[in-house]
Design an enzyme around this catalytic site. Structure first.
Site, mmCIF file in Angstrom:
data_model
loop_
_atom_site.group_PDB
_atom_site.id
_atom_site.type_symbol
_atom_site.label_atom_id
_atom_site.label_comp_id
_atom_site.label_asym_id
_atom_site.label_seq_id
_atom_site.Cartn_x
_atom_site.Cartn_y
_atom_site.Cartn_z
ATOM 1 N N GLY A 15 1.036 -1.499 -0.223
ATOM 2 C CA GLY A 15 -0.058 -0.423 0.489
ATOM 3 C C GLY A 15 0.887 1.307 0.435
ATOM 4 O O GLY A 15 -0.070 2.006 0.275
ATOM 5 N N ASN A 109 -5.282 2.970 -12.828
ATOM 6 C CA ASN A 109 -4.519 2.518 -12.367
ATOM 7 C C ASN A 109 -2.856 2.801 -12.826
ATOM 8 O O ASN A 109 -2.944 3.157 -12.997
ATOM 9 C CB ASN A 109 -3.846 1.015 -13.020
ATOM 10 C CG ASN A 109 -3.547 -0.319 -12.850
ATOM 11 O OD1 ASN A 109 -3.062 -0.181 -11.839
ATOM 12 N ND2 ASN A 109 -3.429 -1.111 -13.477
ATOM 13 N N HIS A 111 0.761 1.091 -12.865
ATOM 14 C CA HIS A 111 1.898 -0.532 -13.589
ATOM 15 C C HIS A 111 3.458 0.285 -13.720
ATOM 16 O O HIS A 111 3.343 1.790 -14.081
ATOM 17 C CB HIS A 111 1.055 -0.370 -15.343
ATOM 18 C CG HIS A 111 1.813 -1.828 -15.786
ATOM 19 N ND1 HIS A 111 0.943 -3.132 -14.437
ATOM 20 C CD2 HIS A 111 2.384 -2.137 -16.159
ATOM 21 C CE1 HIS A 111 1.980 -4.073 -15.030
ATOM 22 N NE2 HIS A 111 2.969 -3.571 -16.215
ATOM 23 N N SER A 138 3.575 4.057 -15.319
ATOM 24 C CA SER A 138 2.575 4.699 -16.092
ATOM 25 C C SER A 138 1.017 4.396 -15.360
ATOM 26 O O SER A 138 1.308 3.519 -14.912
ATOM 27 C CB SER A 138 2.072 4.205 -16.957
ATOM 28 O OG SER A 138 3.335 3.204 -18.457
ATOM 29 N N ASP A 147 -4.038 -4.394 -18.117
ATOM 30 C CA ASP A 147 -3.078 -3.240 -18.759
ATOM 31 C C ASP A 147 -3.287 -2.068 -19.578
ATOM 32 O O ASP A 147 -2.013 -2.338 -20.674
ATOM 33 C CB ASP A 147 -1.519 -3.584 -18.800
ATOM 34 C CG ASP A 147 -1.930 -4.304 -16.689
ATOM 35 O OD1 ASP A 147 -2.603 -3.873 -16.363
ATOM 36 O OD2 ASP A 147 -0.572 -5.279 -16.490
HETATM 37 C C1 GAR Z 1 3.631 -1.351 -7.385
HETATM 38 O O1 GAR Z 1 5.001 -0.884 -8.564
HETATM 39 C C2 GAR Z 1 2.097 -1.476 -8.198
HETATM 40 O O2 GAR Z 1 2.618 -0.256 -9.362
HETATM 41 C C3 GAR Z 1 2.827 -2.400 -8.715
HETATM 42 O O3 GAR Z 1 2.389 -3.653 -7.954
HETATM 43 C C4 GAR Z 1 2.842 -2.390 -6.637
HETATM 44 C C5 GAR Z 1 2.335 -2.426 -5.842
HETATM 45 O O4 GAR Z 1 3.467 -1.863 -4.666
HETATM 46 N N1 GAR Z 1 1.474 -2.635 -9.419
HETATM 47 C C6 GAR Z 1 0.988 -3.759 -10.559
HETATM 48 O O5 GAR Z 1 2.318 -4.833 -11.204
HETATM 49 C C7 GAR Z 1 -0.325 -3.578 -10.899
HETATM 50 N N2 GAR Z 1 0.196 -4.813 -12.356
HETATM 51 P P1 GAR Z 1 2.629 -0.882 -3.830
HETATM 52 O O6 GAR Z 1 0.777 -1.822 -2.879
HETATM 53 O O7 GAR Z 1 3.253 -0.455 -2.269
HETATM 54 O O8 GAR Z 1 1.180 0.411 -3.640
#
Ligand code: GAR
Length: 192
Positions: A15, A109, A111, A138, A147
């Protein structure tokens, strides 16, 4: 500010992006407020961060539920909270087309790649293995295709000699925390 756009954030894990959205929402001129953080993982560390920030949370494991059934439960929680705009922040579960259609143009989202490159998982490793000079992140509007959907913000970082997926991910994450609140605010201003 009275008329802030009501945002629901979906998370599955640590999070940190959610935390950056919460921090930005505390600024006086921020056009959105976060009214609910929901998760498919009751153990998600981000839930405690949200609770400490005084934000309502909803968590339910998706295991054993059909995708449509689970998504409809999340949809209900978001609608009961009066959510107008959804931010996926490390939500590692594919949303059903029905859910996405019900929120058309209102789901963002983040990504960790320079879309349209590297949709899906292991983006950092794939960028390093491809010998790319740059990687990045992005923010895009969510459409039923994974995505995919219009990119509304992007940031680039160099891939340095000796980078590992973890070192690259850290460099990109700092950019995620910068561009996601900006992109969400931009979208919220359009809805106000
Ligand atoms: C982030 O790097 C986000 O961009 C990625 O997961 C991580 C979550 O970190 N999302 C994806 O890969 C979605 N396909 P966080 O829980 O610390 O925000």
């Amino acid at each position: 500010m009275a008329d802030r756009v009501r945002v629901g954030v979906l998370i599955s894990g640590r999070g940190s992006n959610m935390a950056s959205l919460i921090a930005a929402s505390r600024e006086a001129d921020c056009p959105y407020e976060i009214v609910l953080v929901a998760s498919n993982n009751p153990e998600a560390a981000g839930l405690a961060i949200a609770q400490q920030a005084g934000i309502a949370t909803f968590a339910h494991p998706h295991k054993g539920m059909k995708r449509a059934e689970f998504d409809s439960m999340i949809d209900g929680a978001l609608r009961s909270a009066g959510v107008q705009l959804i931010a996926l922040a490390g939500y590692m579960r594919i949303l059903s087309a029905e859910f996405i259609t019900g929120w058309q143009g209102r789901i963002l989202n983040i990504h960790p790649s320079l879309l349209p490159l590297y949709r899906g998982l292991d983006t950092h490793q794939r960028a390093i293995e491809a010998g790319d000079a740059e990687a990045g992140c992005s923010v895009h509007v969510v459409t039923p295709e994974l995505d995919d959907g219009p990119v509304i913000a992007q940031a680039r970082v160099p891939i340095l000699p000796g980078d590992t997926p973890d070192s690259l991910a850290g460099r990109i994450l700092a950019e995620e925390h910068r561009i996601y609140p900006e992109a969400l605010a931009q979208m919220a201003r359009k809805l106000r």
